[in-house]
Design a protein around this motif. Structure first.
Motif, mmCIF file in Angstrom:
data_model
loop_
_atom_site.group_PDB
_atom_site.id
_atom_site.type_symbol
_atom_site.label_atom_id
_atom_site.label_comp_id
_atom_site.label_asym_id
_atom_site.label_seq_id
_atom_site.Cartn_x
_atom_site.Cartn_y
_atom_site.Cartn_z
ATOM 1 N N ASP A 1 1.145 6.403 -11.337
ATOM 2 C CA ASP A 1 0.302 7.299 -10.912
ATOM 3 C C ASP A 1 -1.146 6.907 -10.758
ATOM 4 O OD1 ASP A 1 2.298 9.327 -10.934
ATOM 5 O OD2 ASP A 1 1.627 9.888 -13.081
ATOM 6 N N LEU A 2 -1.936 7.342 -9.736
ATOM 7 C CA LEU A 2 -3.178 7.136 -9.146
ATOM 8 C C LEU A 2 -4.310 8.019 -9.495
ATOM 9 C CD1 LEU A 2 -2.478 5.265 -5.610
ATOM 10 C CD2 LEU A 2 -2.932 4.164 -7.989
ATOM 11 N N GLY B 1 -5.222 1.469 3.895
ATOM 12 C CA GLY B 1 -3.869 1.808 4.815
ATOM 13 C C GLY B 1 -4.733 1.926 6.251
ATOM 14 N N LEU C 1 -6.794 3.575 -1.536
ATOM 15 C CA LEU C 1 -5.622 3.221 -0.823
ATOM 16 C C LEU C 1 -5.558 3.783 0.722
ATOM 17 C CD1 LEU C 1 -2.755 3.489 -3.523
ATOM 18 C CD2 LEU C 1 -3.629 1.267 -2.290
ATOM 19 N N GLU C 2 -6.230 5.159 0.976
ATOM 20 C CA GLU C 2 -6.201 5.636 2.047
ATOM 21 C C GLU C 2 -6.842 4.616 3.358
ATOM 22 O OE1 GLU C 2 -4.427 8.049 3.754
ATOM 23 O OE2 GLU C 2 -3.402 8.824 1.908
ATOM 24 N N VAL D 1 0.994 -1.103 -0.103
ATOM 25 C CA VAL D 1 0.218 -0.087 0.009
ATOM 26 C C VAL D 1 0.978 1.069 -0.046
ATOM 27 C CG1 VAL D 1 -1.342 1.481 1.446
ATOM 28 C CG2 VAL D 1 -1.915 -1.083 0.962
ATOM 29 N N GLU D 2 1.916 1.324 0.805
ATOM 30 C CA GLU D 2 2.867 2.254 0.923
ATOM 31 C C GLU D 2 3.529 2.593 -0.698
ATOM 32 O OE1 GLU D 2 3.290 4.488 3.209
ATOM 33 O OE2 GLU D 2 1.636 3.756 4.304
ATOM 34 N N LYS E 1 -6.463 6.899 -4.944
ATOM 35 C CA LYS E 1 -5.835 7.401 -3.492
ATOM 36 C C LYS E 1 -6.636 7.208 -2.337
ATOM 37 C CE LYS E 1 -2.577 10.764 -5.943
ATOM 38 N NZ LYS E 1 -2.208 11.967 -6.145
ATOM 39 N N GLU E 2 -8.081 7.556 -2.487
ATOM 40 C CA GLU E 2 -9.051 7.503 -1.473
ATOM 41 C C GLU E 2 -9.260 6.179 -1.341
ATOM 42 O OE1 GLU E 2 -12.653 9.200 -2.434
ATOM 43 O OE2 GLU E 2 -12.089 11.101 -2.772
ATOM 44 N N LEU F 1 2.410 1.712 -3.525
ATOM 45 C CA LEU F 1 1.437 2.388 -4.327
ATOM 46 C C LEU F 1 0.953 4.086 -4.032
ATOM 47 C CD1 LEU F 1 -1.127 -0.431 -4.509
ATOM 48 C CD2 LEU F 1 -0.019 0.232 -6.420
ATOM 49 N N LYS F 2 1.080 4.309 -2.733
ATOM 50 C CA LYS F 2 0.837 5.614 -2.277
ATOM 51 C C LYS F 2 1.696 6.513 -2.905
ATOM 52 C CE LYS F 2 -0.952 6.352 1.745
ATOM 53 N NZ LYS F 2 -0.982 5.987 3.380
ATOM 54 N N GLU F 3 3.079 6.181 -2.711
ATOM 55 C CA GLU F 3 4.329 6.854 -3.030
ATOM 56 C C GLU F 3 4.382 6.994 -4.646
ATOM 57 O OE1 GLU F 3 7.394 5.276 -0.883
ATOM 58 O OE2 GLU F 3 6.612 5.832 1.044
#
Length: 373
Positions: A161-162, A174, A170-171, A151-152, A167-168, A154-156
């Motif tokens: 790109d997301l 997480g 993934l948050e 997850v980290e 991004k929501e 993907l977020k980075e």
């Protein structure tokens, strides 16, 4: 009504009871005991006569339990865990729940009837459950760590790109991973405590440092929720005898719980005061409060109190159970005072530091006394 004839006397009945039973006077001297008590503690009626029950059994916890009954002149009301003792016989461990009833003579308290009920099988089942929880927690840890790392990444943007919606999602993933990670940590900590492998190294700890370390990571969260987090530490307090990291965990857990029950514009106050040889730490909130019927069981494992004032998701009711075990391992106590609609105050005590000492949590299950006899 006709009287039914009884072919045996009461001594014969008592001696056929499956539980050890003692009759003690106000001085805790044994006035009578049944055959099962003689067998359990390898004694005879002659040897036990006028002996103090704590000396004969080797179970010091009986002292405080009897004091409670004699002081209040009512039967023992403490919880199952607090009234459990462990007795070792020929490499076998037995667990007993203690029941004490006051005995009155001519209107005056004379002494008490002490009964041992064998709950060994219950403790064995508890150990099986604890071992299972420990194994499952360890098995969950590795795949969960892999998910968190993924997850980290993907977020980075390490894998591309997301979209904002991505991004929501993934948050949310997480956040759930963090919650599961905390749950696993709590389960593993509880398993260590119950198996007796946790050590409490009581050292000199500065009270202000302890409180600040506990509330520091929670201040931002409190501000975000619109809650005022106050620390009120009495001046010139002596150092406390505590395992610093575990004491911080207990205090932070209580503050974190208070945040889930406190509305915006509310306050949470962490206070520390000294009374005699103990320091009293309290966490007071202006939240929704805890109903009276739930207050006696909130320190039990897997118990959660729901209510309209609760915010967010928690674990599965392990935090307060772990906190209680850690506090008791320090030789302290923990309790709650609460009123619905007005708020809640959790208070725990630690001893004042008087010199180098190390406290190890007993290898007996929480609430069980060291071996007697």
């Amino acid at each position: 009504m006709s009287k039914v004839p009884v072919p045996v006397n009461l001594d014969t009945v008592a001696n056929n009871l499956a539980d050890p039973v003692f009759l003690v006077n106000r001085d805790k001297q044994i006035a009578w005991l049944n055959k099962k008590a003689n067998e359990l503690f390898y004694t005879s009626d002659e040897e036990a006569e006028d002996a103090v029950i704590t000396e004969l059994t080797g179970i010091n916890k009986l002292d405080s339990l009897l004091d409670d009954v004699f002081g209040q002149e009512t039967e023992l009301k403490c919880s199952y865990e607090e009234a459990s003792v462990k007795v070792k016989r020929q490499d076998q461990r037995y667990f007993f729940k203690i029941a004490i009833n006051p005995i009155f003579h001519e209107g005056e308290l004379w002494g008490g009837l002490v009964q041992f009920t064998d709950v060994t099988r219950f403790h064995e089942m508890e150990k099986i459950k604890t071992d299972f929880v420990s194994i499952v927690s360890h098995e969950f840890r590795t795949p969960l760590t892999t998910i968190i790392v993924g997850v980290e990444m993907l977020k980075e943007g390490m894998l591309g790109d997301l979209t904002p919606r991505g991004k929501e999602v993934l948050e949310a993933i997480g956040a759930d991973c963090e919650r599961l990670s905390r749950l696993i940590d709590n389960l593993m900590e509880l398993s260590r405590i119950e198996s007796g492998t946790i050590y409490v190294e009581a050292e000199s700890a500065d009270v202000t440092d302890l409180v600040q370390e506990a509330v520091r990571p929670l201040k931002f969260q409190a501000e975000k929720q619109g809650i005022e987090l106050i620390t009120d530490i009495a001046p010139n307090l002596p150092p406390v005898a505590a395992d610093f990291n575990k004491a911080v965990w207990v205090l932070a857990n209580l503050v974190g719980n208070a945040m889930r029950y406190t509305d915006p514009d509310g306050t949470i106050t962490v206070r520390v005061r000294q009374r005699g040889k103990r320091l009293f730490f309290s966490v007071e909130d202006t939240g929704c409060g805890i109903p009276k019927e739930h207050q006696d069981k909130i320190f039990r494992k897997y118990v959660q109190v729901s209510g309209p004032g609760r915010k967010g998701t928690g674990g599965v009711g392990l935090g307060l159970a772990i906190a209680k075990d850690i506090v008791m391992a320090h030789g302290g106590e923990i309790w709650v005072d609460s009123e619905v609609g007005k708020g809640t105050t959790f208070t725990f005590t630690f001893p004042v530091y008087y010199g180098d000492e190390s406290v190890k949590l007993s290898d007996a299950e929480p609430g069980a006394e060291e071996e007697g006899g």
